[in-house]
Write a protein that holds these residues in place. Structure first.
Motif, mmCIF file in Angstrom:
data_model
loop_
_atom_site.group_PDB
_atom_site.id
_atom_site.type_symbol
_atom_site.label_atom_id
_atom_site.label_comp_id
_atom_site.label_asym_id
_atom_site.label_seq_id
_atom_site.Cartn_x
_atom_site.Cartn_y
_atom_site.Cartn_z
ATOM 1 N N ASP A 1 0.731 -1.165 0.078
ATOM 2 C CA ASP A 1 0.086 0.140 -0.008
ATOM 3 C C ASP A 1 0.904 1.277 -0.134
ATOM 4 O O ASP A 1 0.617 2.298 -0.701
ATOM 5 N N TYR B 1 2.821 1.703 -3.606
ATOM 6 C CA TYR B 1 1.893 2.155 -4.547
ATOM 7 C C TYR B 1 1.691 3.366 -4.332
ATOM 8 O O TYR B 1 1.703 4.211 -5.275
ATOM 9 N N GLN C 1 3.386 6.076 -7.292
ATOM 10 C CA GLN C 1 2.307 6.464 -8.361
ATOM 11 C C GLN C 1 2.010 8.232 -8.151
ATOM 12 O O GLN C 1 0.990 8.537 -8.007
#
Length: 159
Positions: free
Chosen positions: A94, A97, A101
């Motif tokens: 989690d 990412y 991103q």
């Protein structure tokens, strides 16, 4: 040569020590802070402003869960930001990412989960583009690393 290490919780301290170890290896000055993008955003902005005034050249930011800290920092400074995803839930995916991103035009360099040592090494590499003595120290470090690896593994290994 100054690098800031910022992380969101005292529970991240052990993970973030690796960044300090890498910086110490190359005699790069650093200062560490526990700051939260959500709980004390005003204090975070105050510290970021002072870091820029004090000549810091790179920021290493560690965070777990939603892991907004590195991105928030990157959105408020033009200094290079290196994100360290800290394993909390979902094995750290989690956080990984969330950090990797980032939206277009606000990058955060990202290292592996809990790998703050590599964040410190990346900060050293970034600084070595400006400081010749650091570039030479990094070259020597890698040469020594290769020689040690070859020596330790030259006779094969027992399985």
């Amino acid at each position: 040569m100054k690098v800031a290490i910022i992380f969101g919780s005292k529970s991240d301290k052990d993970v973030m020590k690796g960044a300090a170890e890498a910086l110490k290896e190359f005699n790069v000055e650093y200062k560490a802070f526990i700051l939260s993008a959500h709980r004390v955003p005003e204090k975070l902005m105050e510290v970021l402003h002072s870091l820029e005034e004090e000549g810091y050249e790179c920021i290493i930011a560690g965070a777990g869960l939603a892991a907004h800290l590195p991105g928030v920092i990157a959105s408020h400074t033009t200094l290079p930001v290196i994100g360290v995803p800290v394993k909390a839930e979902l094995n750290g995916l989690d956080a990984l990412y969330s950090i990797v991103q980032m939206p277009k035009s606000i990058p955060v360099a990202t290292v592996g989960i809990n790998n703050s040592f590599n964040a410190g090494m990346l900060a050293v590499q970034i600084l070595s583009t400006k400081y010749e003595s650091l570039k030479e120290a990094l070259k020597q470090y890698r040469k020594n690393m290769k020689e040690k690896f070859i020596k330790e593994n030259s006779e094969g290994v027992e399985l």
